[in-house]
Design a protein around this motif. Sequence first.
Motif, PDB file in Angstrom:
ATOM      1  N   GLN A  38    -119.073  -4.201 -82.404  1.00 18.43           N
ATOM      2  CA  GLN A  38    -120.319  -4.781 -82.904  1.00 18.43           C
ATOM      3  C   GLN A  38    -121.320  -3.663 -83.236  1.00 18.43           C
ATOM      4  OE1 GLN A  38    -122.142  -7.619 -80.236  1.00 18.43           O
ATOM      5  NE2 GLN A  38    -123.921  -7.872 -81.534  1.00 18.43           N
ATOM      6  N   ALA A  39    -121.373  -2.647 -82.403  1.00 20.11           N
ATOM      7  CA  ALA A  39    -122.281  -1.520 -82.660  1.00 20.11           C
ATOM      8  C   ALA A  39    -121.879  -0.785 -83.930  1.00 20.11           C
ATOM      9  CB  ALA A  39    -122.271  -0.560 -81.473  1.00 20.11           C
ATOM     10  N   ALA A  69    -122.829  -2.874 -86.948  1.00 20.02           N
ATOM     11  CA  ALA A  69    -124.275  -2.823 -87.167  1.00 20.02           C
ATOM     12  C   ALA A  69    -124.696  -1.455 -87.714  1.00 20.02           C
ATOM     13  CB  ALA A  69    -125.009  -3.123 -85.855  1.00 20.02           C
ATOM     14  N   TYR A  70    -124.091  -0.399 -87.228  1.00 17.51           N
ATOM     15  CA  TYR A  70    -124.405   0.943 -87.705  1.00 17.51           C
ATOM     16  C   TYR A  70    -124.064   1.080 -89.185  1.00 17.51           C
ATOM     17  CZ  TYR A  70    -124.349   6.011 -88.156  1.00 17.51           C
ATOM     18  OH  TYR A  70    -124.586   7.285 -88.569  1.00 17.51           O
ATOM     19  N   LYS A 104    -124.166  -1.182 -91.325  1.00 14.98           N
ATOM     20  CA  LYS A 104    -125.156  -1.959 -92.075  1.00 14.98           C
ATOM     21  C   LYS A 104    -126.552  -1.349 -91.927  1.00 14.98           C
ATOM     22  CE  LYS A 104    -122.760  -6.334 -91.357  1.00 14.98           C
ATOM     23  NZ  LYS A 104    -122.830  -7.620 -90.651  1.00 14.98           N
ATOM     24  N   HIS A 105    -126.639  -0.208 -91.263  1.00 12.13           N
ATOM     25  CA  HIS A 105    -127.915   0.484 -91.003  1.00 12.13           C
ATOM     26  C   HIS A 105    -128.851  -0.343 -90.130  1.00 12.13           C
ATOM     27  CE1 HIS A 105    -126.617   3.528 -93.821  1.00 12.13           C
ATOM     28  NE2 HIS A 105    -126.363   2.569 -94.706  1.00 12.13           N
ATOM     29  N   ASP A 106    -128.284  -1.212 -89.290  1.00 11.50           N
ATOM     30  CA  ASP A 106    -129.076  -1.990 -88.336  1.00 11.50           C
ATOM     31  C   ASP A 106    -129.034  -1.258 -86.998  1.00 11.50           C
ATOM     32  OD1 ASP A 106    -130.356  -3.815 -86.741  1.00 11.50           O
ATOM     33  OD2 ASP A 106    -129.190  -5.552 -87.439  1.00 11.50           O
ATOM     34  N   VAL A 148    -129.645  -3.115 -83.464  1.00 11.46           N
ATOM     35  CA  VAL A 148    -128.488  -3.872 -82.969  1.00 11.46           C
ATOM     36  C   VAL A 148    -127.389  -2.915 -82.499  1.00 11.46           C
ATOM     37  CG1 VAL A 148    -126.625  -5.464 -83.641  1.00 11.46           C
ATOM     38  CG2 VAL A 148    -128.990  -5.940 -84.303  1.00 11.46           C
ATOM     39  N   ALA A 149    -127.197  -1.818 -83.223  1.00 14.59           N
ATOM     40  CA  ALA A 149    -126.182  -0.829 -82.834  1.00 14.59           C
ATOM     41  C   ALA A 149    -126.505  -0.239 -81.464  1.00 14.59           C
ATOM     42  CB  ALA A 149    -126.078   0.270 -83.881  1.00 14.59           C
ATOM     43  N   ALA A 191    -125.953  -2.881 -78.670  1.00 19.67           N
ATOM     44  CA  ALA A 191    -124.538  -3.118 -78.403  1.00 19.67           C
ATOM     45  C   ALA A 191    -123.915  -1.956 -77.637  1.00 19.67           C
ATOM     46  CB  ALA A 191    -123.783  -3.369 -79.707  1.00 19.67           C
TER      47      ALA A 191
END
Length: 195
Positions: free
Chosen positions: A36-37, A40-41, A43-45, A48-49, A52
């Motif tokens: 999940q991290a 998210a990474y 997606k540049h989020d 959230v990264a 997680a």
Amino acid sequence: ESAMRLPYCVLLLSVLISAMHPSPARADDVTDQIDQALAAYRKHDLAVAVAALEAAANLLRQAQADALKAVLPAAPPGWTADPVDTSAVGVAMLGGGTTISRTYHNGDQQVEVQIIADSPMLQGMAALINSPLAAAAGMKTVVIGGRPMSYAANDNSFMTTIAGKTIIKVAGNKATPEPTLRGFIAAVDFAMLEK
């Protein structure tokens, strides 16, 4: 009507095919959080990264604490033992780390065995234990089972470090004689801690 049955048949067929070819085993919670991290990474989020990855690290600390329980001694004959107290702390609190402890009782005597692992504070504590300041504070170096340890008479405790990443402390109340503490030290599974 036949047009409505077609999607139903396709759905039924897909369920049967998936039952015949089971999907790969589900990953554990740690790898789920890492995946999940990573997603998210990508997606540049970053928030959230980070969350997680912190969740994965906490799960690993909890697993480590559970594994450390095995090195604590069983209650000797005539003694009772409280449940193991476990604390897996993230980096935000005191730099992180894992602590487990168990208290043993026999009449007026009480002994606590505590293990602290993977805390950034360990290097400083290890240096203090082995420094001249420790001697000035009333701690003396003793060897038990070939292992150098520090003994503090003021709190009736022995302390040592294992591989620079774990501290073991065995402390007794005033009613607990030093030979009893040495017996508890001998019962700690040091070989497992060194792995």
